[in-house]
Write a protein that holds these residues in place. Structure first.
Motif, short mmCIF file in Angstrom:
data_model
loop_
_atom_site.label_atom_id
_atom_site.label_comp_id
_atom_site.label_asym_id
_atom_site.label_seq_id
_atom_site.Cartn_x
_atom_site.Cartn_y
_atom_site.Cartn_z
N TRP A 2 0.70 -1.13 0.00
CA TRP A 2 0.19 -0.02 -0.06
C TRP A 2 0.85 1.38 0.08
O TRP A 2 0.50 2.10 -0.59
CB TRP A 2 -0.98 -0.04 1.13
N SER A 3 2.05 1.20 0.57
CA SER A 3 2.99 2.39 0.75
C SER A 3 3.92 2.47 -0.34
O SER A 3 4.44 3.52 -0.78
CB SER A 3 3.64 2.45 2.26
N THR A 4 4.17 1.14 -0.98
CA THR A 4 5.17 1.28 -1.99
C THR A 4 4.55 1.34 -3.38
O THR A 4 5.16 1.67 -4.34
CB THR A 4 5.88 0.04 -1.83
N ASN A 5 3.33 0.96 -3.60
CA ASN A 5 2.71 0.96 -4.97
C ASN A 5 1.38 0.55 -4.67
O ASN A 5 0.47 -0.40 -4.87
CB ASN A 5 3.17 -0.37 -5.63
N GLN A 6 0.73 1.82 -4.05
CA GLN A 6 -0.79 1.85 -3.69
C GLN A 6 -1.76 1.41 -4.97
O GLN A 6 -2.51 0.86 -4.78
CB GLN A 6 -0.96 3.09 -3.27
N ALA A 7 -1.38 1.94 -6.20
CA ALA A 7 -2.23 1.85 -7.34
C ALA A 7 -2.28 0.31 -7.58
O ALA A 7 -3.40 -0.39 -7.83
CB ALA A 7 -1.82 2.34 -8.68
N ALA A 8 -1.06 -0.47 -7.47
CA ALA A 8 -1.13 -1.85 -7.81
C ALA A 8 -1.67 -2.44 -6.60
O ALA A 8 -2.44 -3.83 -7.05
CB ALA A 8 0.30 -2.54 -7.96
N THR A 9 -1.72 -2.33 -5.20
CA THR A 9 -2.33 -2.88 -4.19
C THR A 9 -3.81 -2.65 -4.32
O THR A 9 -4.66 -3.79 -4.00
CB THR A 9 -1.82 -2.17 -2.88
N VAL A 10 -4.47 -1.56 -4.74
CA VAL A 10 -5.68 -1.26 -5.02
C VAL A 10 -6.60 -2.29 -5.89
O VAL A 10 -7.29 -2.87 -5.74
CB VAL A 10 -6.12 0.25 -5.22
N LYS A 11 -5.63 -2.37 -6.97
CA LYS A 11 -6.07 -3.25 -8.12
C LYS A 11 -6.24 -4.70 -7.77
O LYS A 11 -7.17 -5.45 -7.99
CB LYS A 11 -5.11 -3.18 -9.29
N SER A 12 -5.20 -5.12 -6.99
CA SER A 12 -5.11 -6.49 -6.37
C SER A 12 -6.19 -6.61 -5.52
O SER A 12 -7.05 -7.84 -5.61
CB SER A 12 -3.82 -6.60 -5.72
N TYR A 13 -6.79 -5.79 -4.63
CA TYR A 13 -7.83 -5.93 -3.65
C TYR A 13 -8.87 -5.95 -4.58
O TYR A 13 -10.02 -6.64 -4.14
CB TYR A 13 -7.62 -4.53 -2.79
N GLN A 14 -9.19 -5.05 -5.62
CA GLN A 14 -10.49 -5.13 -6.57
C GLN A 14 -10.48 -6.67 -7.14
O GLN A 14 -11.71 -7.19 -6.85
CB GLN A 14 -10.22 -4.04 -7.47
N SER A 15 -9.43 -7.08 -7.59
CA SER A 15 -9.21 -8.52 -8.42
C SER A 15 -9.78 -9.48 -7.25
O SER A 15 -10.78 -10.32 -7.59
CB SER A 15 -8.05 -8.69 -9.05
N LEU A 16 -9.32 -9.43 -5.96
CA LEU A 16 -9.74 -10.20 -5.22
C LEU A 16 -11.30 -10.39 -4.64
O LEU A 16 -11.68 -11.22 -4.58
CB LEU A 16 -8.98 -9.96 -3.74
N LEU A 17 -11.76 -9.15 -4.55
CA LEU A 17 -13.27 -9.01 -4.34
C LEU A 17 -14.01 -9.59 -5.55
O LEU A 17 -15.05 -10.13 -5.03
CB LEU A 17 -13.43 -7.59 -3.92
N VAL A 18 -13.70 -9.23 -6.65
CA VAL A 18 -14.43 -9.83 -7.83
C VAL A 18 -14.16 -11.51 -7.74
O VAL A 18 -15.31 -12.00 -7.82
CB VAL A 18 -13.89 -9.41 -9.06
N LYS A 19 -12.98 -11.89 -7.43
CA LYS A 19 -12.88 -13.35 -7.37
C LYS A 19 -13.82 -13.88 -6.12
O LYS A 19 -14.49 -14.99 -6.46
CB LYS A 19 -11.70 -13.91 -7.15
N ALA A 20 -13.75 -13.34 -5.19
CA ALA A 20 -14.54 -13.89 -4.04
C ALA A 20 -15.90 -13.57 -4.20
O ALA A 20 -16.82 -14.36 -3.89
CB ALA A 20 -14.53 -12.77 -2.84
#
Length: 290
Positions: free
Chosen positions: A140-158
């Motif tokens: 989140w602190s080193t690459n927030q954009a990528a982490t946000v996208k990973s979070y979104q992908s996770l929720l879609v999968k869930a």
């Protein structure tokens, strides 16, 4: 902005040991809590149920621990269901947004599939509740954009997995997600709106100890939940914290919390999107001073 509010008269009684609503839980809206330590079901199922019933809880976010026998969950859920409670399977963690972290969703959903298939309707979970908190992951602190996208992908999968189990998917979000922007393959906007739009419901962690602050913190998310016809539950803290004196009701006690939550409920009852409140969490609530 508040929509047309349906007038609802709700009386509160602050009797010892009760949460404060002297109406049936179904009439009072959601009253939820997080139960992070499912071993309480092994050690004291009857005491756990008695506490939840005494507080008029009608929804429990119950942590999944694969070391606990399925029979323990089945026994508890069957008895809780008989008391009108809905039990949601709770899991998640910041590492779920790490590379290959979505394997955790697969493990959870595979466990749930096995559990649901071997359980009666009264023993089954009513939904899935994720508490991921991606902002606690180092990315989140080193690459927030990528982490946000990973979070979104996770929720879609869930969400897709939950749909296959015919279960609703909910998520915990902090109140400040309405100020967190994204622009990627999922589109662009605020993370609060995206999560609300792409789950069946959210619990917003509005960790403050006064009705005025809580009401203000959640106003944007309440409006978004109304916009998407989703359910939003307002979560409050009861545990001891070193994050400041305005975060938790730990210092003030339960009677004061009941008083402030009655104001929150009075303000938002009838507002589209508002579903009720949740107390974080069972363990700290159980030992909270009166």
């Amino acid at each position: 902005m508040k929509k047309l509010v349906i007038s609802v008269v709700v009386f509160f009684s602050f009797f010892a040991g009760g949460f404060g609503w002297n109406v049936k839980a179904s009439e009072a809206g959601t009253l939820a809590t997080w139960l992070w330590n499912p071993w309480k079901l092994v050690n004291d199922e009857s005491g756990t149920l008695a506490f939840l019933e005494g507080k008029h809880v009608n929804k429990v976010y119950l942590q999944i621990d694969r070391d606990i026998p399925l029979t323990v969950y089945r026994s508890f859920i069957e008895k809780a269901s008989a008391q009108g409670m809905k039990i949601y399977a709770l899991d998640g963690g910041p590492n779920w947004v790490a590379p290959k972290g979505d394997r955790n969703v697969d493990q959870l959903m595979n466990w749930l599939k096995t559990y649901q298939n071997g359980s009666s309707s009264q023993q089954q979970f009513a939904g899935v509740h994720l508490d991921v908190e991606p902002y606690l992951y180092s990315g989140w602190s080193t690459n927030q954009a990528a982490t946000v996208k990973s979070y979104q992908s996770l929720l879609v999968k869930a969400k897709n997995s939950a749909v296959s189990l015919t279960l609703p998917l909910e998520a915990d979000i902090p109140f400040w997600f309405d100020g967190t922007s994204y622009k990627n393959t999922f589109g662009k906007g605020t993370l609060a709106e995206w999560v609300i739009a792409n789950t069946n419901g959210v619990t917003i962690m509005a960790y403050r100890d006064s009705a005025t602050m809580i009401i203000d913190l959640v106003k944007n998310e309440i409006a978004l939940a109304g916009k998407y016809n989703k359910q939003l539950v307002i979560g409050v803290e009861t545990g001891q914290t070193d994050e400041g004196g305005a975060i938790s009701f730990f210092e003030e006690g339960e009677a004061y919390m009941n008083q402030e939550l009655s104001k929150v409920k009075s303000f938002y009852t009838g507002t589209p999107g508002y579903s009720g409140v949740a107390v974080h969490h069972f363990g700290s609530w159980e030992i909270m001073k009166p």
